[in-house]
Design a protein around this motif. Structure first.
Motif, mmCIF file in Angstrom:
data_model
loop_
_atom_site.group_PDB
_atom_site.id
_atom_site.type_symbol
_atom_site.label_atom_id
_atom_site.label_comp_id
_atom_site.label_asym_id
_atom_site.label_seq_id
_atom_site.Cartn_x
_atom_site.Cartn_y
_atom_site.Cartn_z
ATOM 1 N N GLU A 130 44.078 29.453 29.541
ATOM 2 C CA GLU A 130 42.983 30.027 30.331
ATOM 3 C C GLU A 130 41.963 30.680 29.406
ATOM 4 O O GLU A 130 42.303 31.542 28.598
ATOM 5 C CB GLU A 130 43.512 31.062 31.323
ATOM 6 C CG GLU A 130 44.183 30.467 32.541
ATOM 7 C CD GLU A 130 44.384 31.499 33.637
ATOM 8 O OE1 GLU A 130 43.639 31.451 34.640
ATOM 9 O OE2 GLU A 130 45.274 32.353 33.492
ATOM 10 N N THR A 131 40.726 30.293 29.548
ATOM 11 C CA THR A 131 39.641 30.872 28.746
ATOM 12 C C THR A 131 38.680 31.698 29.598
ATOM 13 O O THR A 131 37.750 32.302 29.063
ATOM 14 C CB THR A 131 38.855 29.773 28.027
ATOM 15 O OG1 THR A 131 38.344 28.856 29.006
ATOM 16 C CG2 THR A 131 39.749 29.017 27.043
ATOM 17 N N ALA A 132 38.925 31.718 30.907
ATOM 18 C CA ALA A 132 38.110 32.519 31.816
ATOM 19 C C ALA A 132 38.945 32.830 33.051
ATOM 20 O O ALA A 132 39.737 32.006 33.504
ATOM 21 C CB ALA A 132 36.834 31.781 32.211
ATOM 22 N N ASP A 134 38.891 35.288 36.961
ATOM 23 C CA ASP A 134 38.213 36.168 37.900
ATOM 24 C C ASP A 134 39.226 37.247 38.255
ATOM 25 O O ASP A 134 40.285 36.959 38.816
ATOM 26 C CB ASP A 134 37.764 35.415 39.142
ATOM 27 C CG ASP A 134 36.949 36.298 40.074
ATOM 28 O OD1 ASP A 134 37.552 37.187 40.708
ATOM 29 O OD2 ASP A 134 35.733 36.121 40.163
ATOM 30 N N PRO A 139 34.086 38.133 36.736
ATOM 31 C CA PRO A 139 34.366 37.008 35.838
ATOM 32 C C PRO A 139 34.488 37.500 34.394
ATOM 33 O O PRO A 139 33.569 38.146 33.866
ATOM 34 C CB PRO A 139 33.150 36.095 36.012
ATOM 35 C CG PRO A 139 32.051 37.018 36.436
ATOM 36 C CD PRO A 139 32.683 38.130 37.221
ATOM 37 N N GLY A 141 35.601 36.433 30.320
ATOM 38 C CA GLY A 141 35.959 35.425 29.344
ATOM 39 C C GLY A 141 37.185 35.876 28.556
ATOM 40 O O GLY A 141 37.394 37.072 28.355
#
Length: 304
Positions: A130-132, A134, A139, A141
């Protein structure tokens, strides 16, 4: 703790170290690495003054000076806790924490308050790859930067501000760092170089400072410092010595403060990754000395 704006909705709480804060709206916020129990009164006072309630806590890693109060904010304010995969695995239970703290007894894990505070339910696990994410409607990064801890991450806010945890030390901290702690030296060196290549508007380092613009020079200075300390450790091995003798030699040569058995256990965990990396890199030879693991100068087995 003093609340200082970094950029946009991204703030820091300034105290013995920097705690990150992202303001979601007029009443709620996220906290990044709320730290140890000694920081808690200052954090709560700053939040009360600003009229903010923490609805989420995100930690770069599970070390006590970053994660110890996560459980408190979860239980007191209902804040959701978010950690990367391996860090969440470590704090799941006493057994998993003991597995990470390999040289601490289970009795210590079960009775030392600082260690017990680390064990905490994790509401949002940042999975591998996972690079981002919520989180609580924000949101974020994610830059994977393992090494200092097994699954250390940097958190990037919507303001393009990187909360970098412990990947790099600022110049004043670096000056007094004899054996900066790492979990895996090879990963840590690679993560330092990786962060130096990024292009964020600002970087927040817990220990301690905010930098705007490139941190490539700071990253290289950190790498050079580690390499110098590795060379200094290797130079202490002039003949075969068991691991305990190596630890003692480093403590003596670098005049590291001990004073208590628990501190000695911590120092052993600080020093061991240096020894392991020197073995992996081929600077030292691994051998057995009367049944105990030992190291010797490179080529000792062949030339002696």
């Amino acid at each position: 703790m003093k609340r200082t704006n970094v950029k946009g909705n991204t703030w820091i709480l300034e105290g013995p170290q920097l705690v990150g804060l992202y303001q979601i709206d007029e009443k709620t916020c996220l906290l990044f690495d709320p730290g140890s129990t000694k920081l808690r009164p200052g954090i709560e006072a700053a939040l009360q003054e600003a009229g903010l309630t923490p609805v989420g806590v995100v930690c770069t890693h599970m070390h006590y000076d970053h994660h110890e109060t996560s459980k408190y904010f979860r239980e007191t304010y209902g804040a959701r806790v978010c950690l990367p995969q391996l860090e969440a695995d470590i704090v799941r239970c006493e057994q998993s924490l003991k597995n990470h703290l390999f040289n601490f007894t289970m009795g210590m894990v079960r009775t030392i308050p600082r260690l017990q505070n680390l064990i905490c339910p994790v509401d949002r696990v940042i999975a591998f790859g996972e690079t981002a994410i919520d989180f609580c409607g924000v949101p974020l990064g994610i830059l994977r930067t393992p090494g200092h801890a097994p699954d250390h991450i940097c958190i990037v806010t919507p303001d393009n501000v990187c909360f970098a945890g412990d990947v790099l030390m600022t110049e004043d901290v670096l000056e007094g760092a004899m054996v900066p702690f790492v979990f895996d030296m090879a990963d840590d060196l690679a993560s330092k170089a990786l962060l130096g290549q990024q292009n964020y508007d600002a970087y927040i380092f817990c220990h301690k400072g905010v930098r705007y613009g490139s941190v490539q020079a700071l990253a290289q200075r950190n790498i050079d410092h580690i390499q110098n300390q590795l060379a200094a450790c290797a130079a202490l091995v002039t003949e075969p010595m068991v691991y305990g003798q190596f630890y003692a030699a480093v403590v003596t040569a670098m005049d590291l403060p001990v004073g208590h058995p628990i501190r000695a256990l911590h120092l052993e965990r600080y020093i061991r990754p240096y020894l392991e990396y020197l073995i992996d890199r081929g600077d030292l030879d691994l051998l057995d000395l009367d049944g105990a693991p030992a190291v010797a100068p490179k080529g000792w087995n062949h030339g002696n």
